[in-house]
Design an enzyme around this catalytic site. Structure first.
Site, PDB file in Angstrom:
ATOM      1  CB  THR A 210       5.331   0.240  -5.039  1.00  0.00           C
ATOM      2  OG1 THR A 210       4.600   1.310  -5.663  1.00  0.00           O
ATOM      3  CG2 THR A 210       4.347  -0.788  -4.524  1.00  0.00           C
ATOM      4  CG  ASN A 211       3.752   4.944  -3.069  1.00  0.00           C
ATOM      5  OD1 ASN A 211       2.678   5.069  -3.624  1.00  0.00           O
ATOM      6  ND2 ASN A 211       4.883   5.433  -3.578  1.00  0.00           N
ATOM      7  NE  ARG A 212      -2.727   1.785   1.667  1.00  0.00           N
ATOM      8  CZ  ARG A 212      -3.595   2.364   2.485  1.00  0.00           C
ATOM      9  NH1 ARG A 212      -3.171   3.004   3.548  1.00  0.00           N
ATOM     10  NH2 ARG A 212      -4.886   2.316   2.234  1.00  0.00           N
TER      11      ARG A 212
END
Ligand code: CTP
Length: 400
Positions: A210-212
């Site tokens: 995933t990402n932030r």
């Protein structure tokens, strides 16, 4: 900033024990930037004093229909026409009955009869009173006249008994007030779709890439559009609470988000893609948890669908969504990258932000974006709350 900002609200309080919670309602409304005039009935004053509300609102509190200071107009006429909303919380069975019969024997019921503005009531009473056929009929009458209602909830009542009749909680009442005000918003009649959060691409049953992105910007966009009266679909990966009144589609992967967006956009007025969509996903999802070995591990990744490209294709065929806004989270060359994406994804606007800043972008309440328009316009916004950024974006979409 919510749609309560700058609104003039009469908060009417009638005689029930829940009146003590009305102080919290007044406080929240004032903190949201509303101008609040409190009207207490005689019985309400047995539970709570005018001074409480005067201290919270910094304004005179009204109690008596005949208490008219010299050189002022009659309060119920004055108030009933100048307000944006009449909120009665708690609303007792007695006040509801009077309203349903057009009685105006105190300042509050007189305002209720005189006003042509929206009315929201938060009933509070014992279950027997709530369920009595007289109250049922009175509530039905008020509903037929367009009076909005929040609660009552089930729970412990003043008598100590359990049942339906508890006043809704202050937060819920304030939220309901926002939804009533939204009916006069500048986006009434618009159907909009917003995406939020970072997608999660599974590796195995317990891991994902995933990402932030936390989804705050997208959720703020959904909430602001709702407050302005739009019908909103929020496609989100975030665990954040969804704004009430918004239709929420919870997704995980880019593929699921693509499906949800394509399902939601027919006939829509706008799509704002605030989600951080993964560009790659693991080529295969291991059916069992991957066990560690002695050496390294190489994951093979493949491209996910570019949702905005799919939307551009659909839009070329159908004309919907009427407007499309993208986001560009960049760490270098913000302007050049954003303008390139604006053209490539055939967007009307792109909101670009430099996510290398600590006060803008992921995980924080503020954002600093520059809006690039397909017409060549460039609007550099200062650092502001995500809610304020959302308002700026909708201003462009709604042509304000
Ligand atoms: N976007 C999308 N589908 C993807 C990836 C991104 O619809 N698979 C959308 C995002 O929601 C955003 C816009 O495209 O509104 C720009 O996203 P970004 O990740 O910055 O652009 P990419 O095209 O993925 O370019 P790159 O990652 O190479 O910078």
């Amino acid at each position: 900033m919510t749609n309560l900002h700058g609104k003039r609200i009469v908060l009417g309080i009638t005689g029930g024990i829940a009146a003590y919670k009305s102080a919290a309602i007044a406080s929240r409304l004032v903190q949201s930037g509303a101008m609040v005039d409190v009207v207490l009935t005689e019985s309400a004053q047995k539970f709570i004093t005018p001074l409480t509300f005067q201290s919270l609102t910094h304004r005179r509190v009204f109690t008596d229909i005949f208490d008219i200071p010299p050189a002022e107009n009659i309060p119920h006429i004055e108030l009933s026409h100048q307000i944006d909303l009449l909120l009665i919380a708690p609303a007792t069975a007695n006040t509801i009955a009077k309203m349903a019969h057009g009685q105006a024997d105190n300042l509050l019921t007189a305002i209720a009869l005189a006003t042509d503005k929206p009315i929201l009531i938060a009933p509070a009473m014992e279950t027997d009173m709530w369920e009595h056929p007289a109250t049922r009929r009175n509530i039905a009458t008020l509903t037929e006249w367009g009076v909005a209602q929040v609660g009552p909830a089930a729970g412990r009542l003043a008598s100590g008994r359990m049942g339906r009749g508890r006043m809704a909680e202050p937060d819920e009442i304030v939220d309901a007030a926002r939804q009533v005000l939204a009916k006069n918003g500048d986006m009434v009649g618009m159907r909009v779709v917003v995406t939020a959060g970072g997608t999660r691409e599974p590796i195995d049953p317990v891991r994902y890439i995933t990402n932030r992105s936390g989804g705050k910007m997208g959720h703020a966009l959904a909430e602001v559009a709702r407050d302005r009266g739009a019908q909103v679909t929020l496609v989100t990966t975030a665990g954040l609470p969804a704004p009430s009144g918004v239709s929420v589609v919870r997704v995980n992967t880019a593929a699921e988000m693509a499906d949800a967006v394509l399902t939601a956009i027919p006939e829509s007025d706008a799509l704002v893609m605030a989600a951080a969509v993964a560009d790659y996903r693991p080529a295969e999802i291991a059916p069992q948890k991957i066990k560690k070995g002695d050496g390294g591990l190489t994951l093979s990744l493949v491209r996910t669908p570019d949702i905005l490209q799919l939307v551009a294709k659909y839009r070329a065929e159908t004309g919907f969504p009427r407007k499309v806004v993208g986001f560009a989270a960049e760490t270098t060359d913000v302007r050049r990258n954003a303008q390139e994406k604006l053209a490539r994804k055939r967007l009307d606007w792109i909101a670009a932000n430099d996510v290398s800043r600590t006060d803008a972008g992921f995980g924080v309440e503020t954002n600093q974006v520059t809006l690039f328009g397909a017409d060549g316009s460039v609007v550099e916004l200062p650092l502001m709350s995500k809610t304020a950024v959302a308002a700026e974006i909708w201003n462009r979409v709604a042509g304000k």
